[in-house]
Design an enzyme around this catalytic site. Structure first.
Site, mmCIF file in Angstrom:
data_model
loop_
_atom_site.group_PDB
_atom_site.id
_atom_site.type_symbol
_atom_site.label_atom_id
_atom_site.label_comp_id
_atom_site.label_asym_id
_atom_site.label_seq_id
_atom_site.Cartn_x
_atom_site.Cartn_y
_atom_site.Cartn_z
ATOM 1 N N ASP A 89 0.781 -1.101 0.091
ATOM 2 C CA ASP A 89 0.044 -0.114 0.215
ATOM 3 C C ASP A 89 0.882 1.247 0.014
ATOM 4 O OD1 ASP A 89 0.929 -0.185 2.490
ATOM 5 O OD2 ASP A 89 -1.153 -0.868 3.362
ATOM 6 N N ASN A 144 -7.848 -2.956 14.242
ATOM 7 C CA ASN A 144 -9.171 -3.349 13.938
ATOM 8 C C ASN A 144 -9.172 -4.584 12.920
ATOM 9 O OD1 ASN A 144 -8.123 -2.453 11.537
ATOM 10 N ND2 ASN A 144 -9.547 -0.529 11.518
ATOM 11 N N HIS A 149 -7.282 -4.785 10.073
ATOM 12 C CA HIS A 149 -7.133 -4.629 8.670
ATOM 13 C C HIS A 149 -5.677 -5.391 8.390
ATOM 14 C CE1 HIS A 149 -4.821 -0.534 9.439
ATOM 15 N NE2 HIS A 149 -3.972 -1.710 9.451
ATOM 16 N N GLU A 187 -9.719 -2.086 5.412
ATOM 17 C CA GLU A 187 -10.396 -1.652 6.596
ATOM 18 C C GLU A 187 -11.702 -2.608 6.757
ATOM 19 O OE1 GLU A 187 -8.612 0.131 8.567
ATOM 20 O OE2 GLU A 187 -8.162 1.957 7.910
HETATM 21 P P1 PGA Z 1 2.137 -1.869 12.641
HETATM 22 O O1 PGA Z 1 0.930 -1.652 11.648
HETATM 23 O O2 PGA Z 1 3.069 -2.871 12.266
HETATM 24 O O3 PGA Z 1 2.629 -0.382 12.466
HETATM 25 O O4 PGA Z 1 1.568 -2.327 13.969
HETATM 26 C C1 PGA Z 1 0.462 -2.995 11.197
HETATM 27 C C2 PGA Z 1 -0.749 -2.626 10.276
HETATM 28 O O5 PGA Z 1 -1.530 -1.792 10.726
HETATM 29 O O6 PGA Z 1 -1.106 -3.558 9.491
#
Ligand code: PGA
Length: 242
Positions: free
Chosen positions: A67, A136, A138, A143
């Protein structure tokens, strides 16, 4: 799903790097799907250490990132383009031309999304996709309530994701509101998936994923239940509710 429990973030990073390095040694022209965020940073550091010590070569590897934010220039300190260069690409021998990240500054974002899926297809698909998970549930920036059938698309980030990522920016207003992300279907088409989960603030998401096991678009990571080759590396803190 294969679950590998490790002690802490350091062990997780070593195990994840070993998993990726072994794969590259067996398939030097691997198509590797990469992720950003805090979780994979340690694994990238271990891959760089290994490159310096053992010369594992990335000369023929191709990468596709999950992304990118919409509206950040490539050289913005918070773009995922900058993240990947700083945390991995600048320190290994991969030709930059073989690294791919969606362009969040494209004039026509929809065409950019379509082209990104075509690109992945033209590379022969993703052999190994690295993933993190949001609080959450994702995956990528998909999302809750994203259809499991989505391909690369534009998303409006939820406020919980924007607040979770605020730590990288000066102010919440600077956190982009939109992103381009590989879709869930795009991710699921990867031949293998490696999901890294660290820290107690992910324990509720891990409980949902591993204990509740309810497949629902409300929890995007539950789309992984149907995938035949998912490996999860999680530390004790992340697994503390399981
Ligand atoms: P993080 O993010 O590695 O910064 O915890 C993971 C994500 O949001 O997919």
């Amino acid at each position: 799903m294969k679950i590998i429990q490790v002690e802490d973030y350091h062990d997780l990073s070593i195990k994840a790097a070993q998993h990726i390095i072994t794969k590259i040694q067996n398939e030097p022209d691997l198509v590797l799907g990469l992720a950003t965020g805090s979780t994979p940073k340690g694994a990238y550091k271990q891959m760089i250490n290994d490159f310096q010590k053992n010369n594992t070569s990335y000369r023929y590897v191709k990468t596709v990132n999950l992304d990118e934010y919409v509206g950040l220039a490539k050289n913005d300190i918070n773009s995922y383009f900058t993240f990947m260069n700083e945390h991995l690409f600048n320190h290994i021998d991969i030709p930059y031309s073989q690294t791919h990240i969606p362009n969040g500054m494209a004039k026509d974002l929809q065409t950019e999304c379509n082209n990104y899926d075509k690109l992945i297809h033209s590379l022969g698909g993703i052999d190994l996709q690295l993933l993190g998970i949001g609080h959450n549930g994702h995956i990528g920036f998909n999302e809750p309530y994203t259809s499991f059938k989505t391909r690369t698309h534009i998303v409006k980030l939820t406020s919980s994701t924007r607040y979770a990522n605020e730590r990288f920016f000066q102010h919440i207003n600077e956190v982009p509101k939109y992103a381009i992300t590989m879709g869930i279907q795009t991710i699921l088409e990867s031949k293998q998936i490696l999901l890294l989960i660290s820290g107690k603030d992910k324990r509720k998401a891990v409980h949902k994923l591993l204990v509740e096991q309810n497949m629902s678009e409300e929890f995007p990571a539950s789309s992984l239940y149907d995938h035949p080759h998912v490996t999860i590396i999680a530390d004790k803190a992340a697994l503390s509710l399981t």
